[in-house]
Design a protein around this motif. Structure first.
Motif, PDB file in Angstrom:
ATOM      1  N   ASN A  11     -15.709  57.709  20.556  1.00  6.62           N
ATOM      2  CA  ASN A  11     -14.591  58.597  20.879  1.00  6.62           C
ATOM      3  C   ASN A  11     -14.406  59.639  19.788  1.00  6.62           C
ATOM      4  OD1 ASN A  11     -13.454  56.992  23.288  1.00  6.62           O
ATOM      5  ND2 ASN A  11     -13.541  55.439  21.681  1.00  6.62           N
ATOM      6  N   GLY A 199      -4.196  60.269  24.917  1.00  2.00           N
ATOM      7  CA  GLY A 199      -4.937  60.756  23.757  1.00  2.00           C
ATOM      8  C   GLY A 199      -4.118  61.040  22.514  1.00  2.00           C
ATOM      9  N   GLY A 200      -2.983  60.362  22.364  1.00  2.70           N
ATOM     10  CA  GLY A 200      -2.253  60.509  21.112  1.00  2.70           C
ATOM     11  C   GLY A 200      -1.009  61.373  21.217  1.00  2.70           C
ATOM     12  N   PHE A 204       1.711  58.336  21.386  1.00  4.06           N
ATOM     13  CA  PHE A 204       1.150  57.290  20.532  1.00  4.06           C
ATOM     14  C   PHE A 204       2.239  56.665  19.659  1.00  4.06           C
ATOM     15  CE2 PHE A 204      -1.204  56.081  16.561  1.00  4.06           C
ATOM     16  CZ  PHE A 204      -1.998  55.089  17.118  1.00  4.06           C
ATOM     17  N   SER A 212      -1.479  52.084  24.077  1.00  4.54           N
ATOM     18  CA  SER A 212      -2.464  53.091  23.683  1.00  4.54           C
ATOM     19  C   SER A 212      -3.866  52.497  23.672  1.00  4.54           C
ATOM     20  CB  SER A 212      -2.126  53.657  22.301  1.00  4.54           C
ATOM     21  OG  SER A 212      -0.936  54.406  22.337  1.00  4.54           O
ATOM     22  N   ILE A 216      -7.082  53.874  26.148  1.00  3.13           N
ATOM     23  CA  ILE A 216      -8.379  54.331  25.657  1.00  3.13           C
ATOM     24  C   ILE A 216      -9.488  53.403  26.140  1.00  3.13           C
ATOM     25  CG2 ILE A 216      -9.762  54.761  23.578  1.00  3.13           C
ATOM     26  CD1 ILE A 216      -7.121  55.551  22.191  1.00  3.13           C
ATOM     27  N   PHE A 229      -8.760  61.835  20.969  1.00  7.56           N
ATOM     28  CA  PHE A 229      -7.453  61.459  20.422  1.00  7.56           C
ATOM     29  C   PHE A 229      -7.027  62.508  19.403  1.00  7.56           C
ATOM     30  CE2 PHE A 229      -4.650  59.335  17.424  1.00  7.56           C
ATOM     31  CZ  PHE A 229      -3.815  58.577  18.247  1.00  7.56           C
TER      32      PHE A 229
END
Length: 285
Positions: A11, A199-200, A204, A212, A216, A229
């Motif tokens: 990632n 993605g944050g 997050f 989270s 992912i 992220f």
């Protein structure tokens, strides 16, 4: 986590390098003219992030404001020396939607040249402040290509009150053909015909870490795609100066769970495989 029998997907870990007083949510409360007089925290926070990434043996992509790079050249050199990719976040955190095509070209060109001079590496990537490329200004992607960029990570395929292009593809795509710019959207998951952030960013901090992690993991295992992220240096800084003249919604979004971000990032770097945007998505450096 990924099954031991399968090779884990790598990632992309990305950091949007800006200071707390430069966020779009504070634009109506902290004037640009006051930026030079604000207490800067970015060097301290980037040092913490670099230490965290080094301990986890993770290389990342740092989308960096030209305004910041100009004032902290030693920090830029540290980022590059750590094996990380340097990329552009524009010069002064202006939304693309607030610029003309000529103004945008000047912004992305000046930041690109500045970062290349300071970092000594070619700048291939760009991320728009506040993901401000969408349906109404897709011309910006051609402008980025003309300026010498290879990829953008500026379209967020979600519905949000400040940004988003929910009908955009969820994963890497070429908006204008294979000879054009590669667009790399922030990661989402598709549930019941709607995209949700995975993605944050603020989500997050807001959501418990296991959520989270599950999001992912779902993208890696079900979609079989690398996640992208992102977070900001100010998100690892619970001691940053607190703004007193902001609304409750803005206050909550900006300050929620700042004290938990660092430990969650450590878990994230331990639980998944991470790398730089250019190494994951570009076939040529």
């Amino acid at each position: 986590m990924n099954s031991p029998a399968t090779k884990p997907i790598c990632n992309a870990m990305t950091i949007d390098v800006e200071d707390y007083f430069q966020v779009s949510a504070f634009a109506n409360h902290i004037s640009r003219d006051s930026w030079p007089s604000q207490t800067c925290r970015v060097e301290r926070n980037v040092d913490l992030i670099l230490g965290l990434l080094d301990a986890a043996q993770v290389n990342a992509t740092f989308f960096t404001l030209g305004w910041i790079a100009e004032r902290y050249p030693a920090m830029i050199k540290k980022i590059v020396a750590g094996g990380h990719e340097l990329a552009s976040h524009g010069y002064g955190h202006l939304r693309v939607s607030d610029q003309s095509e000529a103004e945008f070209m000047e912004d992305i060109s000046s930041s690109k040249h500045l970062l290349e001079d300071l970092g000594g590496q070619k700048i291939l990537g760009y991320r728009a402040p506040s993901f401000s490329i969408g349906t109404k200004n897709l011309w910006a992607l051609d402008t980025l290509l003309k300026a010498g960029y290879r990829y953008s990570s500026s379209i967020y395929p979600i519905k949000h009150d400040h940004y988003g292009m929910p009908d955009a593809p969820r994963f890497a795509f070429y908006p204008n053909g294979a000879d054009g710019l590669l667009e790399l959207p922030i990661t989402t998951v598709r549930i019941m015909q709607r995209n949700y952030p995975a993605g944050g960013g603020g989500f997050f901090r807001l959501l418990p870490y296991p959520i989270s992690h599950w999001l992912i993991q779902r993208v890696n295992q079900q979609d079989k795609q690398p996640g992208i992220f992102y977070f900001h240096p100010w998100e690892v800084d619970p001691d940053q100066p607190r703004q007193q003249n902001i609304g409750l919604k803005t206050r909550f979004r900006h300050y929620v769970n700042l004290s938990r971000t660092e430990s969650r990032l450590k878990s994230l770097t331990r639980d998944f495989k991470w790398g730089r945007m250019d190494k994951i998505f570009l076939t040529k450096s």
